[in-house]
Design a protein around this motif. Structure first.
Motif, PDB file in Angstrom:
ATOM      1  N   TRP A  70       0.857  -1.181   0.000  1.00  0.00           N
ATOM      2  CA  TRP A  70       0.000   0.000   0.000  1.00  0.00           C
ATOM      3  C   TRP A  70       0.896   1.235   0.000  1.00  0.00           C
ATOM      4  O   TRP A  70       1.915   1.284   0.673  1.00  0.00           O
ATOM      5  CB  TRP A  70      -0.893   0.029   1.230  1.00  0.00           C
ATOM      6  N   ALA A  71       0.514   2.244  -0.757  1.00  0.00           N
ATOM      7  CA  ALA A  71       1.293   3.481  -0.827  1.00  0.00           C
ATOM      8  C   ALA A  71       0.396   4.682  -0.555  1.00  0.00           C
ATOM      9  O   ALA A  71      -0.795   4.667  -0.874  1.00  0.00           O
ATOM     10  CB  ALA A  71       1.955   3.621  -2.196  1.00  0.00           C
ATOM     11  N   VAL A  72       0.975   5.719   0.023  1.00  0.00           N
ATOM     12  CA  VAL A  72       0.235   6.944   0.319  1.00  0.00           C
ATOM     13  C   VAL A  72       0.132   7.803  -0.928  1.00  0.00           C
ATOM     14  O   VAL A  72       1.133   8.032  -1.628  1.00  0.00           O
ATOM     15  CB  VAL A  72       0.936   7.734   1.441  1.00  0.00           C
ATOM     16  N   ASP A  73      -1.071   8.258  -1.218  1.00  0.00           N
ATOM     17  CA  ASP A  73      -1.292   9.227  -2.294  1.00  0.00           C
ATOM     18  C   ASP A  73      -1.614  10.570  -1.642  1.00  0.00           C
ATOM     19  O   ASP A  73      -2.738  10.822  -1.212  1.00  0.00           O
ATOM     20  CB  ASP A  73      -2.448   8.774  -3.187  1.00  0.00           C
ATOM     21  N   ASN A  74      -0.598  11.414  -1.558  1.00  0.00           N
ATOM     22  CA  ASN A  74      -0.775  12.693  -0.867  1.00  0.00           C
ATOM     23  C   ASN A  74      -1.710  13.645  -1.598  1.00  0.00           C
ATOM     24  O   ASN A  74      -2.230  14.587  -0.998  1.00  0.00           O
ATOM     25  CB  ASN A  74       0.589  13.366  -0.676  1.00  0.00           C
ATOM     26  N   SER A  75      -1.942  13.389  -2.882  1.00  0.00           N
ATOM     27  CA  SER A  75      -2.821  14.279  -3.631  1.00  0.00           C
ATOM     28  C   SER A  75      -4.294  14.054  -3.293  1.00  0.00           C
ATOM     29  O   SER A  75      -5.120  14.953  -3.443  1.00  0.00           O
ATOM     30  CB  SER A  75      -2.614  14.091  -5.135  1.00  0.00           C
ATOM     31  N   THR A  76      -4.612  12.838  -2.825  1.00  0.00           N
ATOM     32  CA  THR A  76      -6.004  12.514  -2.483  1.00  0.00           C
ATOM     33  C   THR A  76      -6.200  12.211  -1.007  1.00  0.00           C
ATOM     34  O   THR A  76      -7.334  12.212  -0.519  1.00  0.00           O
ATOM     35  CB  THR A  76      -6.486  11.297  -3.289  1.00  0.00           C
ATOM     36  N   GLY A  77      -5.108  11.950  -0.292  1.00  0.00           N
ATOM     37  CA  GLY A  77      -5.229  11.598   1.119  1.00  0.00           C
ATOM     38  C   GLY A  77      -5.627  10.151   1.342  1.00  0.00           C
ATOM     39  O   GLY A  77      -6.070   9.788   2.439  1.00  0.00           O
ATOM     40  N   HIS A  78      -5.470   9.305   0.317  1.00  0.00           N
ATOM     41  CA  HIS A  78      -5.832   7.897   0.423  1.00  0.00           C
ATOM     42  C   HIS A  78      -4.603   6.993   0.424  1.00  0.00           C
ATOM     43  O   HIS A  78      -3.543   7.363  -0.081  1.00  0.00           O
ATOM     44  CB  HIS A  78      -6.709   7.468  -0.761  1.00  0.00           C
ATOM     45  N   TYR A  79      -4.783   5.799   0.967  1.00  0.00           N
ATOM     46  CA  TYR A  79      -3.839   4.719   0.725  1.00  0.00           C
ATOM     47  C   TYR A  79      -4.271   4.028  -0.564  1.00  0.00           C
ATOM     48  O   TYR A  79      -5.459   3.789  -0.803  1.00  0.00           O
ATOM     49  CB  TYR A  79      -3.855   3.707   1.869  1.00  0.00           C
ATOM     50  N   VAL A  80      -3.304   3.682  -1.406  1.00  0.00           N
ATOM     51  CA  VAL A  80      -3.586   3.036  -2.682  1.00  0.00           C
ATOM     52  C   VAL A  80      -2.924   1.661  -2.698  1.00  0.00           C
ATOM     53  O   VAL A  80      -1.720   1.529  -2.416  1.00  0.00           O
ATOM     54  CB  VAL A  80      -3.068   3.879  -3.867  1.00  0.00           C
ATOM     55  N   LEU A  81      -3.706   0.643  -3.003  1.00  0.00           N
ATOM     56  CA  LEU A  81      -3.182  -0.719  -3.096  1.00  0.00           C
ATOM     57  C   LEU A  81      -2.446  -0.858  -4.421  1.00  0.00           C
ATOM     58  O   LEU A  81      -3.045  -0.793  -5.498  1.00  0.00           O
ATOM     59  CB  LEU A  81      -4.324  -1.735  -3.014  1.00  0.00           C
ATOM     60  N   GLN A  82      -1.132  -1.048  -4.354  1.00  0.00           N
ATOM     61  CA  GLN A  82      -0.323  -1.118  -5.560  1.00  0.00           C
ATOM     62  C   GLN A  82      -0.127  -2.540  -6.066  1.00  0.00           C
ATOM     63  O   GLN A  82      -0.120  -2.781  -7.276  1.00  0.00           O
ATOM     64  CB  GLN A  82       1.045  -0.457  -5.328  1.00  0.00           C
ATOM     65  N   SER A  83       0.058  -3.481  -5.160  1.00  0.00           N
ATOM     66  CA  SER A  83       0.305  -4.849  -5.612  1.00  0.00           C
ATOM     67  C   SER A  83      -0.085  -5.855  -4.542  1.00  0.00           C
ATOM     68  O   SER A  83      -0.171  -5.527  -3.356  1.00  0.00           O
ATOM     69  CB  SER A  83       1.776  -5.045  -6.003  1.00  0.00           C
ATOM     70  N   CYS A  84      -0.307  -7.084  -4.993  1.00  0.00           N
ATOM     71  CA  CYS A  84      -0.665  -8.197  -4.111  1.00  0.00           C
ATOM     72  C   CYS A  84       0.378  -9.300  -4.247  1.00  0.00           C
ATOM     73  O   CYS A  84       1.063  -9.398  -5.275  1.00  0.00           O
ATOM     74  CB  CYS A  84      -2.045  -8.744  -4.477  1.00  0.00           C
ATOM     75  N   PRO A  85       0.511 -10.158  -3.252  1.00  0.00           N
ATOM     76  CA  PRO A  85       1.478 -11.252  -3.345  1.00  0.00           C
ATOM     77  C   PRO A  85       0.995 -12.315  -4.327  1.00  0.00           C
ATOM     78  O   PRO A  85      -0.198 -12.358  -4.673  1.00  0.00           O
ATOM     79  CB  PRO A  85       1.532 -11.791  -1.910  1.00  0.00           C
ATOM     80  N   PRO A  86       1.881 -13.181  -4.811  1.00  0.00           N
ATOM     81  CA  PRO A  86       1.464 -14.282  -5.691  1.00  0.00           C
ATOM     82  C   PRO A  86       0.367 -15.120  -5.027  1.00  0.00           C
ATOM     83  O   PRO A  86       0.384 -15.341  -3.818  1.00  0.00           O
ATOM     84  CB  PRO A  86       2.752 -15.089  -5.881  1.00  0.00           C
TER      85      PRO A  86
END
Length: 281
Positions: A70-86
């Protein structure tokens, strides 16, 4: 005159009314327990709802699946799910719906942001598979049933109960049963039509499963889970397989007999494919 410049973790800094600064409106407002906030020292950031794939304590976010990024998107104030494990598929139709979902049966998931990949016809992979090598040749026993309920009411919990019912009626592990299609019936018979498959490793086992499956055995399991009974006129069993070059599968000419005293299936193996003939009694 004092100006509020920061709040403790789990609190939103409020200092305006209608977008205009207000000295009297300055306050630290607590986020709900199912929310999080990225920056408590900036009024531009607000409390956000916790996404499906995480747990929140009012201030921070913790992934429900280990290895998810998960990464922080400072432009929206949300956490963004970037990737999942295999073995998991990323789903992010909306910010609140972001989650890593365990790879469904009959598919494999490489992880990251990649979509699930279906096994070739005639192959099967158990839930959580993460490589193409997990897809193995299999014989499928296919069950088409109609439940007298709407598609909207046949949600994730009901689908899980239906799969458990088919698994117990077939005497196979639930991980080897999966739903292929769910669609609404729009003709004389109302309800939801469910196409599910049971994966087994031989024609003999397919014959055994088909012999066990009946409206009575399935309805016994369905009613135990508070699901409506299937219609005996809408249920049928089908066996499909796509043998590979090194596979030798010999199916009996008739399997399963009748389902609900209505449908009999004649199965012929032709050039590695299966021809189905439906006979009404």
């Amino acid at each position: 005159m004092y100006t509020l410049v920061g709040c403790p973790e789990g609190y939103q800094l409020v200092n305006s009314i209608g977008g205009q600064f207000s000295h009297d409106a300055q306050d630290c407002v607590a986020c709900a327990k199912n929310q999080y906030i990225i920056n408590t020292n900036n009024s531009a950031f607000s409390c956000q709802n916790c996404p499906l794939g995480a747990s929140c304590d009012g201030s921070s976010l913790t992934s429900l699946v280990a290895g998810a990024v998960w990464a922080v998107d400072n432009s929206t104030g949300h956490y963004v799910l970037q990737s999942c494990p295999p073995g998991y598929e990323r789903q992010a139709t909306t910010v609140d719906a972001q989650q890593c979902v365990r790879c469904a049966a009959g598919n494999y998931c490489l992880g990251g942001s990649s979509a699930a990949v279906s096994c070739l016809d005639g192959q099967y992979a158990p839930p959580g598979s993460n490589a193409s090598g997990d897809c193995k040749s299999a014989v499928m026993v296919e069950l088409i049933a109609v439940l007298p309920m709407s598609k909207e009411l046949f949600g994730a919990a009901q689908q899980a109960d239906f799969l458990s019912s088919v698994a117990l009626a077939s005497d196979v592990p639930v991980g080897f049963v999966y739903i292929v299609q769910v669609k609404s019936m729009r003709r004389a018979v109302s309800g939801v039509q469910i196409t599910s498959r049971v994966a087994v490793d031989s024609a003999t086992k397919a014959q055994d499963v088909a012999a066990r499956l009946s409206t009575d055995s399935l309805n016994t399991q369905l009613t135990a889970r508070d699901l409506p009974k299937v219609s005996s006129l809408s249920a049928r069993a089908v066996v499909t397989s796509s043998p590979g070059p090194s596979d030798e599968i010999s199916l009996p000419s008739v399997i399963g007999g009748s389902v609900g005293g209505f449908v009999m299936l004649t199965v012929l193996l032709l050039g590695g494919g299966v021809l189905l003939r439906r006979l009404r009694e």
